[in-house]
Structure formats: C-alpha cells, structure tokens
Design an enzyme around this catalytic site. Structure first.
Site, PDB file in Angstrom:
ATOM      1  N   ASP A 146      22.819   7.419 -23.899  1.00  0.00           N
ATOM      2  CA  ASP A 146      22.059   6.211 -24.223  1.00  0.00           C
ATOM      3  C   ASP A 146      21.302   6.387 -25.541  1.00  0.00           C
ATOM      4  OD1 ASP A 146      21.076   3.628 -23.842  1.00  0.00           O
ATOM      5  OD2 ASP A 146      20.618   3.982 -21.727  1.00  0.00           O
TER       6      ASP A 146
ATOM      7  N   GLU B 199      26.390   4.663 -27.006  1.00  0.00           N
ATOM      8  CA  GLU B 199      25.775   3.352 -27.236  1.00  0.00           C
ATOM      9  C   GLU B 199      25.327   3.249 -28.694  1.00  0.00           C
ATOM     10  OE1 GLU B 199      23.610   1.453 -24.260  1.00  0.00           O
ATOM     11  OE2 GLU B 199      24.199   2.818 -22.657  1.00  0.00           O
TER      12      GLU B 199
ATOM     13  N   LEU C 216      25.335  -0.266 -30.490  1.00  0.00           N
ATOM     14  CA  LEU C 216      24.305  -1.157 -29.942  1.00  0.00           C
ATOM     15  C   LEU C 216      22.944  -0.854 -30.557  1.00  0.00           C
ATOM     16  CD1 LEU C 216      23.072  -3.165 -27.902  1.00  0.00           C
ATOM     17  CD2 LEU C 216      23.127  -1.352 -26.191  1.00  0.00           C
ATOM     18  N   TYR C 217      22.602   0.428 -30.650  1.00  0.00           N
ATOM     19  CA  TYR C 217      21.279   0.800 -31.157  1.00  0.00           C
ATOM     20  C   TYR C 217      21.216   0.863 -32.678  1.00  0.00           C
ATOM     21  CZ  TYR C 217      19.691   1.682 -26.422  1.00  0.00           C
ATOM     22  OH  TYR C 217      19.322   1.537 -25.100  1.00  0.00           O
TER      23      TYR C 217
ATOM     24  N   ASP D  94      22.985  -4.947 -22.165  1.00  0.00           N
ATOM     25  CA  ASP D  94      23.358  -4.599 -20.786  1.00  0.00           C
ATOM     26  C   ASP D  94      23.824  -5.840 -20.024  1.00  0.00           C
ATOM     27  OD1 ASP D  94      22.420  -2.081 -21.308  1.00  0.00           O
ATOM     28  OD2 ASP D  94      20.896  -2.082 -19.728  1.00  0.00           O
TER      29      ASP D  94
END
Ligand SMILES: *[C@@H]1O[C@H](CO)[C@@H](O)[C@H](O)[C@H]1NC(C)=O
Ligand SMILES: *[C@@H]1O[C@H](CO)[C@@H](O)[C@H](O)[C@H]1NC(C)=O
Ligand SMILES: *[C@@H]1O[C@H](CO)[C@@H](O)[C@H](O)[C@H]1NC(C)=O
Length: 428
Positions: free
Chosen positions: A177, A210, A213-214, A238
């Site tokens: 994550d 991820e 996304l970040y 999510d």
C-alpha cells in the site's frame, strides 16, 4: 419496436461516421501488443485470481465481540478450506490474501514484523503452511511508508528485512500500500526498492502495487516504468460495496484507457480492485456487470466476500467458466470502451484465436430492459465478424445466438444497470 430501433440506428450511423473513424483510430492505437517489459519473476502471466479480506472484513480486530468476522488466522483457514471444498480452487481462485490489520503494534527486538499474537497465535509461517497444504497460496499486506493505512508499523526503513521475513514465512504475494509516504521521491523509490528486495530473497513473490494511485497527485504515472517493477497496480480509489463505486471505477478506467490499456499484458495488469459480488450492495444485474467488465478489463479477480455465506447465484457467477476464460485469455490484452450512446456502453476485448469479447451495458436507471442493436462491422476493429462469426451470449445466461455475416445486425436486450456479455468467434 425492434424494427423501428434498428432503422433509427441506421440513420444515426450515417451521421456518426466521423465519430466512428475516430473510434476506430482509438481502437487501433489500443491494439498494440504490449511492447513493454514486465517484471521478470515469471508470475501473473494471466490476471491473478484469489480472495482478499479488505472490502468485506475491513479492519475488524474485535475477536471478543465478533469472533467469526475478525481478522484472525481462523478466518483465513476457513476461507482456504472453503476455496477447496466449494470449487473455488478448481475454478482458478488460488491466492488467499491478508490485507491490513494483521500486525502487532511493534516489531520484535530484531526489527522483524510480528503478527498480532492474539489473532494469529500460530504466526504467519504456520498459516502459510496450512494454505500450501490445501494447494493454495498466501498473500500478505504491507505499506511503502512509515505506517500501514490503518496505522500499524510500515515497511519504510525495513524493506530488506520485511521481504526476507515474508520469504522465510512462505508468503507468495505482497500487496504493498502507499499510505504515509510523505513525498513523491520516497514513494517511487520505495516501490522500486521493495521489488528489488523481493527478488533478492530468491522466492517467487507476486508484487501487487498501489504506486500509480498514490503518485497520480504528483504526476501522471509512467506505466512503462511501473510495469518493470510490479505484477499489478491499483490506479484508482478503493472499491465499496455499491453500484456507484463500480460505476465510478468503470467510467474512470474508460476515461484513462489510452494510457491504461497498452500497459496491461502477461506479467503486469491494471487492478480496478476487488470483486464485491456475493455481498450486500449490488443487485443481480450489477453483479453480472462487475463480472463481465472485470473480464473485459483483464482485471485481477480478488473476491472480497464471505465464502461461508454466499448465494448459489453469486457463486455460480463467480465460478462461471466462460467468463473466467475471457478474463484469463492467454493473449493478455485488456479491453476498452468502444462506444457510449443513449445510456448504453459497448466494450470489447481481443482474445486469442481471433475471437472477441463484447459487453453491452445499459446505464439507464429507469424503466425496464432495453434493446440495443449492433452492426457486426463495427465490432472487433471492424473485422471481428469478417466474413462471418458465431456469436455466443455468455452472460447473464449462456445462449447461442448463431452465425452472423459481416454487415449484418443483431440486437441484445439488457436490464437496467445490467450487462450482456458476448463472445464472437470467427466462422471457419
Ligand atoms: C530476479 O530477477 C532476475 C532478473 O530480472 C530474474 O531472472 C529472476 O528470476 C528473479 N528472481 C525472482 C525470485 O523473482
Ligand atoms: C518516515 O519517517 C521519517 C522520520 O520522520 C522520515 O524522514 C521519512 O521521510 C518517512 N518516510 C516516508 C516514506 O515518508
Ligand atoms: C518512462 O519510463 C521509461 C522506463 O524507465 C523511460 O524509458 C521513459 O523515458 C519514461 N517516460 C517518461 C515520459 O518519463
């Protein structure tokens, strides 16, 4: 009624030929065989399939009040047993995956991660052995930053030690994550470093990132680069157990498809997040839509549901061999949205042996089932049915629609928020 719709469509097509020219150019641009190198660990040659706890069980750590549903070794052992006894493994679901909230609050005196001793009294190595004894694989979760999203110790500063710990335990997949990474540089370097650290363990560990996304708030992701380090990567928010969530993921994916589609291929996939089929939030038709479109998108199939309590209908959908075959097609090309008009969307995906998958989604949340007429000459980059093709409806129920020549029309009838999924095979 049908006749009238068909002739209306004919008129519209005349007017819309410029539009179709553009769409065809887009389809061709999206068609390229991924020329991009994938992470060289031999894994995820087709999209990963398994079960992941997050959407259904979130961060439930209360094993006193809710022993059946808290994040504990018992939950994963029960899921692993059911995956074998209820046909999930035979259908292709292989990875039993832990998400956030498995950790104790502190590392041990050697800096190694420790599972929560109350909820995982036998530790992760023991759980991995159990999962392996069922012929399945175990996935685990960590974070590139100083803490996991739920506030447990993160991997920053411990990438090598954590990779080695996971390998020693017999872990087969890492979901990494991106919370609590303060800056873009540490985020990107962290994702790359962990990929390297996993490789250095010598154990084959599938790497689920991820990163895009970040990193998107800082800059548009470079998928050529991401693909060299990750087996799949989350791009967007999510998923929740709701139609609006599924709908947002689909429309976001379509809006970015020119970047996303060429990035996918054997070894590396775009991850639109878990399947929520079998839970509370989606109607039957919406569950069909999620399954059909996740197949079109060549998405990893991680169910997040309760395999102890699932309706026969949802189970049959998740285990549907024809849809899974589309998802797992060895050509490994992601599909794209071809057309959006009149509250319908048409998506298509090239498959091996010159076949195509086509999905027609009815977005209208008013009224009943609606007919949609399609001309065979617009599907499969114009050539999906040249000179003719056999069309099989896969979802919502399997049905042979018969042989169609190029330049012929056929219609499908689609429930509100539902999808009709078709497979076109060249007539030989
Ligand atoms: C590590 O990377 C090398 C070179 O990219 C590759 O050949 C090897 O199979 C990888 N090993 C593992 C365990 O992923
Ligand atoms: C973790 O915390 C340290 C100390 O505060 C900081 O220097 C570092 O940048 C943080 N790491 C990330 C990835 O944000
Ligand atoms: C993206 O990454 C690749 C591989 O690292 C690199 O060759 C390319 O120049 C990058 N593209 C951009 C626009 O930065």
């Amino acid at each position: 009624m049908t006749r009238r719709r068909t002739s209306e469509l004919g008129q519209k097509q005349g007017r819309a030929s410029a539009f179709w020219g553009l769409n065809l150019a887009l389809a061709l641009a999206l068609a390229g065989v991924p020329g991009v190198t994938a992470l060289d660990n031999g894994l995820a040659l087709t999209p990963t399939m398994g079960w992941l706890h997050w959407e259904r069980f979130t961060c439930n750590v209360d094993c006193v009040e809710d022993p059946q549903n808290c994040i504990s070794e018992q939950l994963f052992m029960q899921m692993a047993e059911l995956m074998v006894s209820e046909g999930w493994k035979d259908a292709g679901y292989e990875y039993v995956c832990i998400d956030d909230c498995w950790l104790a609050d502190e590392r041990d005196e050697n800096g190694r991660l420790v599972a929560d001793p109350k909820r995982f009294p036998n530790g992760i190595h023991h759980l991995a052995n159990f999962v392996h004894s069922k012929g399945l694989k175990l996935g685990i979760y960590q974070d590139v930053g100083n803490y996991t999203c739920a506030g447990y110790p993160g991997s920053f500063g411990y990438y090598d030690i954590d990779a080695k710990t996971f390998a020693d335990w017999g872990v087969d997949l890492l979901k990494f994550d991106g919370c609590y990474a303060n800056d873009f540089e540490s985020l990107v370097e962290g994702y790359k470093y962990m990929s390297f650290a996993l490789n250095q363990t010598g154990r084959s560990i599938l790497y689920s990132c991820e990163w895009p996304l970040y990193s998107r708030p800082f800059q548009e992701p470079n998928y050529t680069e991401i693909r060299q380090y990750c087996n799949h990567w989350r791009n967007y928010d999510d998923i929740f157990d709701s139609w609006s969530s599924v709908k947002n993921i689909l429309s976001w994916t379509a809006s970015k498809q020119e970047n996303l589609v060429p990035a996918a291929g054997p070894g590396g996939w775009n991850d639109p997040d878990m399947l929520v089929i079998g839970n509370f939030g989606l109607s039957w038709d919406q569950q069909v839509t999620q399954m059909a479109l996740w197949a079109i998108m060549a998405a990893p199939l991680f169910m997040s549901n309760d395999l102890r309590h699932i309706s026969p209908q949802s189970k049959a959908l998740l285990q549907n061999k024809d849809v899974i075959a589309i998802n797992q097609d060895p050509l490994g090309q992601q599909g794209y949205r071809l057309r959006k008009e009149d509250d319908f969307e048409v998506w298509e995906r090239p498959l091996s042996d010159l076949a195509w998958a086509v999905a027609v989604l009815n977005h209208k949340e008013l009224g009943g089932p609606r007919n949609y007429a399609l001309s065979t000459n617009v599907l499969g980059k114009g050539l999906g049915c040249a000179p003719a093709c056999n069309i099989t409806q896969i979802l919502p129920v399997k049905k042979e629609l018969g042989l169609y020549e190029w330049l012929s029309q056929f219609k499908v009838r689609v429930n509100p928020t539902g999808t009709v999924l078709l497979k076109l095979q060249p007539f030989k």
